[in-house]
Enzyme design. Sequence first.
Site, PDB file in Angstrom:
ATOM      1  CE  LYS A 173      -4.123  -1.975   0.894  1.00 19.90           C
ATOM      2  NZ  LYS A 173      -5.339  -1.776   0.093  1.00 19.90           N
ATOM      3  CG  ASP A 202      -4.284  -0.688  -3.474  1.00 20.63           C
ATOM      4  OD1 ASP A 202      -4.709   0.335  -4.068  1.00 20.63           O
ATOM      5  OD2 ASP A 202      -5.023  -1.467  -2.858  1.00 20.63           O
ATOM      6  CD  GLU A 229      -5.414  -2.704  -6.249  1.00 24.12           C
ATOM      7  OE1 GLU A 229      -4.558  -3.605  -6.440  1.00 24.12           O
ATOM      8  OE2 GLU A 229      -6.285  -2.784  -5.378  1.00 24.12           O
ATOM      9  CE  LYS A 278     -11.124  -4.261  -1.894  1.00 25.27           C
ATOM     10  NZ  LYS A 278      -9.929  -4.332  -2.728  1.00 25.27           N
TER      11      LYS A 278
HETATM   12 MG    MG Z   1      -7.064  -1.795  -3.760  1.00 27.87          MG
END
Ligand code: MG
Length: 337
Positions: A173, A202, A229, A278
Site C-alpha cells: 500500500k 495500491d 492500483e 472484490k
Molecule cells: Mg485496492
Amino acid sequence: MTYCFEFHPYQRQFRHPLTTHHGIWKVREGIILRLVDEKGRVGWGEIAPLPWFGSETLEQALTFCQQLPSQITSTDIFSIPAEFPACQFGFESAWDGLVARNGGDGGDEGDGGDEGDEGDGGDGEESRIETEKTSPLLPNSSLKYSYLLPTGEAALTSWQQGWQQGDRTFKWKIGVTSMESELRWFDQLVQALPPSAQLRLDANGGLTQHQAQQWLKVSDQAGIVEFLEQPLPPEAFDVIRAMEDQYKTAIALDESVATLNQLKTCYQQGWRGIFVIKAAIAGSPTQLRQFCQAHDIDVVFSSVFESAIARIAVLNLAVELSHPHRAVGFGVNHWFV
Ligand code: MG
C-alpha cells in the site's frame, strides 16, 4: 422450495491494525448466513460489508436480515436490491453452495453445529466450517496468491515470509505516509526482492496526479511492478485512463469498480486495463459471472478480509473467471489473529 434462514454476526480481530489511505481498521465484522432446504441440506453464506468502498454498512445488512422471515424463497434471494451488494453476494452464494451440493454427493449430515459463533466470531467455528462443510468446493491449487505486505518500512523484511510459503506476487500500500519515504523504501524493496517476484502498488485513490506520474515513472524503471492500483480517486476516471496510455506499467481500477454497476460503467466508458474485483461486495455473483464471461475482461479477484465462507465462494469464482497469469489478492491470512 423454501429455505430456513438463520444469521449470526461475527467479529474477527486483525493481528495488527490495517493501515490504508482510507484509515485504520482493527476488527472485521460481518454476518454468517445459513440456509437449510426442505431435505435438510445446508448452504452457508457470508455478508462482509466494506462501507468505505461503497457497500452497505454492517448495520444496514443486519437490519436487512432482521426484516426477513425465518423461511425464505429463491425469489427473496434473487430480488435483493442493488443497494445491498454484500447481502446479494452472501445470500446468492449460500444458495449456490446448497444447490451445488445438491448436484454433488449431497452429504450434509453432521453440520458441525453453529452455536456460539456470535461475539468474538470464533476462528474454530470458521475452520470447522471450512474443513467439514466446504472442502469439496475448495478451488484447485492452480491459483496463485498475492501476499499483502504491511505498509511502510515493515514491508522490507516481511516479504520473506510470503516468499517462503511460495508466494511470488506482493502487494504494498502506498499513499499512506510521505512520498519521499515511500519512494526510498520502494527502491530498497525492489533491490531486496528476487528478480522473479512481482510487486503490486495500491494507492487506494490517495495520490495526486503528479505523484501518480512519479510512481508510474519509477515503476517503469523498476521492471517488477505488475500494476499500480487506483492511483487517483474514482472521480478522476478520465485522468487515470489517459495515464494508462503513457506508461508501460499497467493500471488497475479498484475503488472505481467496487460494485458490478460501477464495473459496467467503467467498461462502457472504455476502460480496458485491469479490474480488481472484490466479489464479496460487488453484488450478485450470478450477474458478475455473466458480465465477466460476456466481455473477457482482465480481472484480479481480491479479498475484503472476509472469513472462510465468503473466501471460498470468491475463490471458486476466481478459478472460473480470473486472468490465468494474475495472482488473486487473497494472501491475507497472516493478517488475522
Ligand atoms: Mg485496492
